[in-house]
Every structure is written in C-alpha cells, then in structure tokens.
Motif scaffolding. Structure first.
Motif, PDB file in Angstrom:
ATOM      1  N   ALA A  74       0.819  -1.215   0.000  1.00  0.00           N
ATOM      2  CA  ALA A  74       0.000   0.000   0.000  1.00  0.00           C
ATOM      3  C   ALA A  74       0.852   1.264   0.000  1.00  0.00           C
ATOM      4  O   ALA A  74       0.568   2.224  -0.727  1.00  0.00           O
ATOM      5  CB  ALA A  74      -0.936  -0.009   1.211  1.00  0.00           C
ATOM      6  N   GLY A  75       1.911   1.298   0.819  1.00  0.00           N
ATOM      7  CA  GLY A  75       2.740   2.495   0.904  1.00  0.00           C
ATOM      8  C   GLY A  75       3.406   2.832  -0.405  1.00  0.00           C
ATOM      9  O   GLY A  75       3.404   3.991  -0.843  1.00  0.00           O
ATOM     10  N   GLU A  76       3.994   1.817  -1.066  1.00  0.00           N
ATOM     11  CA  GLU A  76       4.662   2.057  -2.345  1.00  0.00           C
ATOM     12  C   GLU A  76       3.667   2.505  -3.403  1.00  0.00           C
ATOM     13  O   GLU A  76       3.931   3.459  -4.156  1.00  0.00           O
ATOM     14  CB  GLU A  76       5.375   0.792  -2.810  1.00  0.00           C
ATOM     15  N   LEU A  77       2.506   1.843  -3.479  1.00  0.00           N
ATOM     16  CA  LEU A  77       1.495   2.209  -4.469  1.00  0.00           C
ATOM     17  C   LEU A  77       0.970   3.613  -4.207  1.00  0.00           C
ATOM     18  O   LEU A  77       0.755   4.398  -5.149  1.00  0.00           O
ATOM     19  CB  LEU A  77       0.354   1.195  -4.440  1.00  0.00           C
ATOM     20  N   TYR A  78       0.761   3.932  -2.947  1.00  0.00           N
ATOM     21  CA  TYR A  78       0.260   5.261  -2.573  1.00  0.00           C
ATOM     22  C   TYR A  78       1.205   6.355  -3.077  1.00  0.00           C
ATOM     23  O   TYR A  78       0.785   7.377  -3.609  1.00  0.00           O
ATOM     24  CB  TYR A  78       0.118   5.328  -1.057  1.00  0.00           C
ATOM     25  N   GLU A  79       2.517   6.129  -2.920  1.00  0.00           N
ATOM     26  CA  GLU A  79       3.501   7.117  -3.381  1.00  0.00           C
ATOM     27  C   GLU A  79       3.513   7.221  -4.897  1.00  0.00           C
ATOM     28  O   GLU A  79       3.666   8.312  -5.449  1.00  0.00           O
ATOM     29  CB  GLU A  79       4.886   6.732  -2.864  1.00  0.00           C
ATOM     30  N   ARG A  80       3.365   6.086  -5.578  1.00  0.00           N
ATOM     31  CA  ARG A  80       3.360   6.120  -7.044  1.00  0.00           C
ATOM     32  C   ARG A  80       2.136   6.857  -7.591  1.00  0.00           C
ATOM     33  O   ARG A  80       2.205   7.508  -8.639  1.00  0.00           O
ATOM     34  CB  ARG A  80       3.396   4.693  -7.603  1.00  0.00           C
ATOM     35  N   LEU A  81       1.014   6.752  -6.892  1.00  0.00           N
ATOM     36  CA  LEU A  81      -0.217   7.406  -7.349  1.00  0.00           C
ATOM     37  C   LEU A  81      -0.280   8.879  -6.967  1.00  0.00           C
ATOM     38  O   LEU A  81      -1.053   9.643  -7.566  1.00  0.00           O
ATOM     39  CB  LEU A  81      -1.430   6.687  -6.753  1.00  0.00           C
ATOM     40  N   ALA A  82       0.498   9.284  -5.980  1.00  0.00           N
ATOM     41  CA  ALA A  82       0.400  10.643  -5.427  1.00  0.00           C
ATOM     42  C   ALA A  82       0.593  11.703  -6.515  1.00  0.00           C
ATOM     43  O   ALA A  82       1.551  11.664  -7.296  1.00  0.00           O
ATOM     44  CB  ALA A  82       1.434  10.821  -4.326  1.00  0.00           C
ATOM     45  N   GLY A  83      -0.333  12.640  -6.574  1.00  0.00           N
ATOM     46  CA  GLY A  83      -0.225  13.769  -7.491  1.00  0.00           C
ATOM     47  C   GLY A  83      -0.595  13.462  -8.926  1.00  0.00           C
ATOM     48  O   GLY A  83      -0.466  14.330  -9.800  1.00  0.00           O
ATOM     49  N   ARG A  84      -1.058  12.248  -9.202  1.00  0.00           N
ATOM     50  CA  ARG A  84      -1.389  11.864 -10.573  1.00  0.00           C
ATOM     51  C   ARG A  84      -2.899  11.726 -10.758  1.00  0.00           C
ATOM     52  O   ARG A  84      -3.596  11.309  -9.844  1.00  0.00           O
ATOM     53  CB  ARG A  84      -0.717  10.530 -10.940  1.00  0.00           C
ATOM     54  N   VAL A  85      -3.383  12.052 -11.937  1.00  0.00           N
ATOM     55  CA  VAL A  85      -4.777  11.812 -12.295  1.00  0.00           C
ATOM     56  C   VAL A  85      -4.958  10.308 -12.485  1.00  0.00           C
ATOM     57  O   VAL A  85      -4.172   9.654 -13.172  1.00  0.00           O
ATOM     58  CB  VAL A  85      -5.164  12.569 -13.572  1.00  0.00           C
ATOM     59  N   PHE A  86      -5.981   9.769 -11.866  1.00  0.00           N
ATOM     60  CA  PHE A  86      -6.253   8.332 -11.904  1.00  0.00           C
ATOM     61  C   PHE A  86      -7.022   8.011 -13.184  1.00  0.00           C
ATOM     62  O   PHE A  86      -8.159   8.432 -13.363  1.00  0.00           O
ATOM     63  CB  PHE A  86      -7.060   7.949 -10.669  1.00  0.00           C
ATOM     64  N   VAL A  87      -6.417   7.267 -14.095  1.00  0.00           N
ATOM     65  CA  VAL A  87      -7.010   6.938 -15.392  1.00  0.00           C
ATOM     66  C   VAL A  87      -7.325   5.446 -15.424  1.00  0.00           C
ATOM     67  O   VAL A  87      -6.462   4.618 -15.138  1.00  0.00           O
ATOM     68  CB  VAL A  87      -6.055   7.290 -16.546  1.00  0.00           C
ATOM     69  N   ALA A  88      -8.555   5.107 -15.755  1.00  0.00           N
ATOM     70  CA  ALA A  88      -8.943   3.700 -15.850  1.00  0.00           C
ATOM     71  C   ALA A  88     -10.159   3.572 -16.752  1.00  0.00           C
ATOM     72  O   ALA A  88     -10.869   4.548 -16.999  1.00  0.00           O
ATOM     73  CB  ALA A  88      -9.236   3.118 -14.470  1.00  0.00           C
ATOM     74  N   HIS A  89     -10.383   2.358 -17.245  1.00  0.00           N
ATOM     75  CA  HIS A  89     -11.569   2.083 -18.054  1.00  0.00           C
ATOM     76  C   HIS A  89     -12.687   1.693 -17.101  1.00  0.00           C
ATOM     77  O   HIS A  89     -12.554   0.708 -16.360  1.00  0.00           O
ATOM     78  CB  HIS A  89     -11.274   0.956 -19.050  1.00  0.00           C
ATOM     79  N   ASN A  90     -13.773   2.458 -17.117  1.00  0.00           N
ATOM     80  CA  ASN A  90     -14.781   2.370 -16.051  1.00  0.00           C
ATOM     81  C   ASN A  90     -14.093   2.684 -14.728  1.00  0.00           C
ATOM     82  O   ASN A  90     -13.976   1.846 -13.828  1.00  0.00           O
ATOM     83  CB  ASN A  90     -15.449   0.998 -15.991  1.00  0.00           C
ATOM     84  N   ALA A  91     -13.611   3.939 -14.621  1.00  0.00           N
ATOM     85  CA  ALA A  91     -12.767   4.352 -13.494  1.00  0.00           C
ATOM     86  C   ALA A  91     -13.455   4.173 -12.150  1.00  0.00           C
ATOM     87  O   ALA A  91     -12.796   3.958 -11.135  1.00  0.00           O
ATOM     88  CB  ALA A  91     -12.347   5.815 -13.676  1.00  0.00           C
ATOM     89  N   ARG A  92     -14.791   4.241 -12.125  1.00  0.00           N
ATOM     90  CA  ARG A  92     -15.497   4.086 -10.858  1.00  0.00           C
ATOM     91  C   ARG A  92     -15.180   2.740 -10.227  1.00  0.00           C
ATOM     92  O   ARG A  92     -15.029   2.623  -9.016  1.00  0.00           O
ATOM     93  CB  ARG A  92     -17.010   4.217 -11.076  1.00  0.00           C
ATOM     94  N   PHE A  93     -15.071   1.701 -11.044  1.00  0.00           N
ATOM     95  CA  PHE A  93     -14.797   0.358 -10.543  1.00  0.00           C
ATOM     96  C   PHE A  93     -13.399   0.274  -9.939  1.00  0.00           C
ATOM     97  O   PHE A  93     -13.220  -0.095  -8.770  1.00  0.00           O
ATOM     98  CB  PHE A  93     -14.947  -0.647 -11.694  1.00  0.00           C
ATOM     99  N   ASP A  94     -12.378   0.612 -10.732  1.00  0.00           N
ATOM    100  CA  ASP A  94     -10.995   0.500 -10.264  1.00  0.00           C
ATOM    101  C   ASP A  94     -10.712   1.441  -9.109  1.00  0.00           C
ATOM    102  O   ASP A  94     -10.077   1.060  -8.110  1.00  0.00           O
ATOM    103  CB  ASP A  94     -10.034   0.779 -11.420  1.00  0.00           C
ATOM    104  N   TYR A  95     -11.181   2.680  -9.227  1.00  0.00           N
ATOM    105  CA  TYR A  95     -10.950   3.680  -8.186  1.00  0.00           C
ATOM    106  C   TYR A  95     -11.656   3.279  -6.903  1.00  0.00           C
ATOM    107  O   TYR A  95     -11.100   3.412  -5.800  1.00  0.00           O
ATOM    108  CB  TYR A  95     -11.457   5.039  -8.675  1.00  0.00           C
TER     109      TYR A  95
END
Length: 453
Positions: A74-95
């Motif tokens: 979780a910690g490593e993933l959290y840092e990688r995602l920090a400050g980035r727009v979350f892009v996904a197909h059907n983003a509601r599901f993944d997010y």
C-alpha cells in the motif's frame, strides 16, 4: 493530458468493493503523453477466488498464495499514485476498489479520475460500443492477455496515444478535462436538485426510496461536495433519489449537526459516526492503572481519564504502544497474564524488568506517569459555559453554539435561546462532540464568548 497520469487496471474477486478484494494491480506512469514508469503485482486477496473469476482472468488461487497482501504494498502504491490523475476504463470500478483497499490499510486515498469509457464516448460518439474489447477491435490494439492488469492498462495507454494522433493533443486535453469534471447522476435525480443546494456550510442527506437516509455528510461548500460524490461514485450513489440539506453559519455548526443527525437517523453508510459507543479510557490513582468504561466517563470525570477510545481493543493497542515506547511492564500493571518471574515482554526486550526484580518499582512508576501524560485528555480550558460564535455574512445570520465542559448543549440564534439552553442545561458527554470541539477550539481566529452559568 500534460499533467502526470496514472493509468491503472485492477483485477478482483468480484464486483463489490465492500466485500470483494483486489487480486492484481498494474500502473503505468505517464507524463506529457510519455511513458515514464511501469509497475504491477499480483495481490493475495486473503480468501478464495471464485472459479468463474479464475476462468475469466487466468489468475488462479495458487498464483496469489505467495503474493503480497495489499497492506504490504500500500505504501509504495500510494507514493506512485500521489499527485497523478487516476485513469482507468470504467474508473469508478478501479478507483472504488483501490480506495477501499487503501482504507483497510489505514490510508485515505483521493484523486481526480479520468474514465476512458467516457473519453471514448466523447471522442468517438458514433461508435456503437466503448468497452475494452470494442476499443481493441476498433483500433487494432495489441493485448496479449485480456483481463490481466498489465495488458489491459497497456491498451489504455495505446488508446490515449491514438486519440492524440487522430484528434490532436489540444482536443484530447479539452475532452479529458470535460470528462473528468462530469458527474454521473442517478437516473431519478434531477440536476436541478443539486443546483438548488448552496455552496455554503451545512449538512446534506441522501435518500433512496425509503424514509431513512443512505448517507449524511457535511461540508463548508455543500454543492461542490455533493457533486464530488457523483464524480467519484460509490457503490450506493446510483440509489440516490432525493437530497435534503440544512444550511449552517459555519463549519463547526455543520460538524455538530452531522454528528447529531447520524446518531438520530442512523444512515446505512455512515459507519464511523454511528458505530456503537463502547467508550473507554484509563484511570490511574497514582499506583493502580485500570480501564475505565463508558458509563464512568462524563463531563466531571473526564479530567481524570487518560485517553479516549471507541473500544477496548483500541485502548489496549494504544497502551501497548506506550508500553513499548517507555519499556513498561504490562504484567505489573495488571494487563497481562500474571505469572512468576519475568514477563514475556521482558524476554523480548520490551520491558525494563520490574517484574524480574531488575528495576526499582518507583522508577517504573515514574515512567508510567510519563507515558500517561502523553495520553491525557484535554481539560476544559474555561471557568464556565462558553459560546462559539459563527456568522454567515452572505445571509447575515449568526449562530451561537453553547458548550459546557466539552458537552454540546445546542445552537442558538438569539440571546433568549442561549438563556433557554443554559437554563435547561443537561450536559451529556459525547465522544464525537468532544473530538470536534477539542479540534475546533484549538484553531486560530475562533470567536468565543463566556456565558453566565
């Protein structure tokens, strides 16, 4: 699309973030439409993967048995995602799944999202379908293994590049901004119902067809916050059919009213504030430490209580952390099983050895006092009742929140109402009110007035 993006795909054990878990995650880091990093891993969901899901994804139970749990990455993933727009197909599901997994790991994850399903609909309005298989067929994308996280994320990366080539980077940027800001409202909810909500402090209540609300929230800007619920949708937001709201003069009024309404109406999705109170803390008479139960804790006894927790396990976790820091003996304090000789914590190097005769009991007691000082509950900093004044300049409305010994007596809009609250004063200690008030009174610029008892 010039800002940093995180193209994400997750595979899961099912479709409900509340009960199902993630089995695989892939993340592509993109800046200025250039790929700058790739990361993926299988995840041990801590339970069985249904046979149909194994057949669909190709992820077997054996593959995830030795994979890390989500909390381990979780910690490593959290840092990688920090400050980035979350892009996904059907983003509601993944997010939705990642937010819930981060929540279980003790992290609060919020991000702007970009759904490539919606982006495809906006850029290719004449296409019949916009699911991932349709994108692959329509554009001839490569995907070595469908329903695996890394290949599926790679398809989205190909889609963004093709969209930029076919429409131009500027058009893609505008379309992405429009899609990212567009809320998805439930079919039975009119946009006018949201437009009528003021962007001002207050509480809002979401209802389905029933009389009890689904969710109660608060905000300093209600309309904006309500829209955020439908931009980053939860599993229950499509059920919303009606919204009610109550305006307050300021933030404190909204916080206090939310806490009161949640306890009164018990909405299904406000789990934190409606959780049954098994309030407890620690009482110390100078020699003996014991756990004080909720029925012992009120406005008068609060100054003598060390720490406040919603449950005994939470209190014991805090005590063990303090004991580790100060090398205390929980056996001597009566919180571990009594036995002859050194306790297990001493053998592990966490206890200085008062139980084994290696430390003077008075020295140990002094460290107990020092440890408890860090848990001390906040004392009421005033001689009597207090009024916290909030003024809404746009409405020229004033509210006075009447408090006494960390107890919230009510909110008044005029002097006579203040007097009535003080006259009928029946202080009842409430843990959530205490936390709200202690935090708020510590802020700068809070306007308070002493009130006659």
């Amino acid at each position: 699309m010039n800002g940093p993006l995180a193209i994400v795909d997750v595979e899961t054990t099912g479709s409900d973030p509340a009960t199902d878990r993630v089995t695989e995650i892939a993340l592509l880091e993109v800046s200025g439409l250039a790929l700058t990093g790739e990361w993926s891993t299988l995840i041990n969901p801590g339970g069985a993967i249904p046979g149909a899901i194994q057949a669909l994804t190709g992820i077997s139970q054996e593959m995830v048995e030795r994979a890390p749990r989500f909390e381990q990455i979780a910690g490593e993933l959290y840092e990688r995602l920090a400050g980035r727009v979350f892009v996904a197909h059907n983003a509601r599901f993944d997010y939705g799944f990642l937010r819930r997994e981060f929540e279980r790991a003790g992290l609060k994850y919020l991000a702007k999202t970009l759904c490539t399903v919606r982006l495809s609909r906006r850029l290719y309005p004449f296409a019949d379908r916009h699911d991932l298989d349709s994108l692959i067929a329509r554009h001839g994308f490569e995907c070595e293994a469908r329903h695996r996280a890394a290949p599926d994320a790679g398809v989205l990366w190909q889609f963004l590049r093709v969209a930029a080539e076919e429409h131009g980077a500027e058009v893609l940027e505008v379309a992405a901004r429009q899609v990212a800001r567009q809320p998805t409202l439930p079919p039975h909810l009119e946009r006018g119902a949201i437009d009528a909500i003021p962007d001002a402090p207050g509480v809002y209540l979401f209802y389905d067809e029933g009389a009890a609300p689904l969710y109660i929230g608060k905000s300093r800007a209600m309309r904006s916050r309500v829209l955020q619920h439908f931009i980053a949708t939860s599993s229950w937001t499509p059920r919303v059919r009606r919204i009610e709201w109550q305006r307050t003069a300021g933030e404190l009024g909204a916080l206090l009213r939310e806490a009161a309404l949640v306890k009164e109406l018990e909405p299904v999705y406000n789990r934190q504030l409606r959780r049954p109170g098994q309030l407890c803390g620690f009482a110390f008479d100078g020699r003996r430490l014991r756990l004080a139960r909720g029925e012992e804790i009120d406005a008068e006894t609060l100054p003598y209580v060390y720490g406040l927790w919603r449950s005994r396990p939470a209190a014991m976790q805090a005590l063990r952390a303090a004991a580790d820091e100060h090398r205390l003996c929980l056996q001597t304090l009566g919180f571990d099983v009594k036995k002859q000789g050194a306790c297990l914590r001493h053998q592990m190097g966490r206890c200085a050895g008062v139980c084994a005769g290696k430390e003077n009991p008075h020295v140990h007691l002094a460290r107990v006092v020092a440890a408890l000082a860090g848990l001390k509950s906040a004392e009421w900093p005033h001689r009597g009742p207090l009024g916290v004044v909030e003024h809404d300049h746009r409405r020229d409305a004033t509210e006075v929140h009447v408090l006494d010994q960390w107890c919230y007596l009510g909110t008044a809009s005029c002097d006579s109402e203040v007097a009535e609250l003080l006259e009928a004063r029946r202080p009842r200690f409430d843990y959530d009110h205490y936390r709200i008030l202690a935090r708020h009174l510590g802020k700068r610029g809070v306007r308070v007035v002493p009130l006659a008892a």
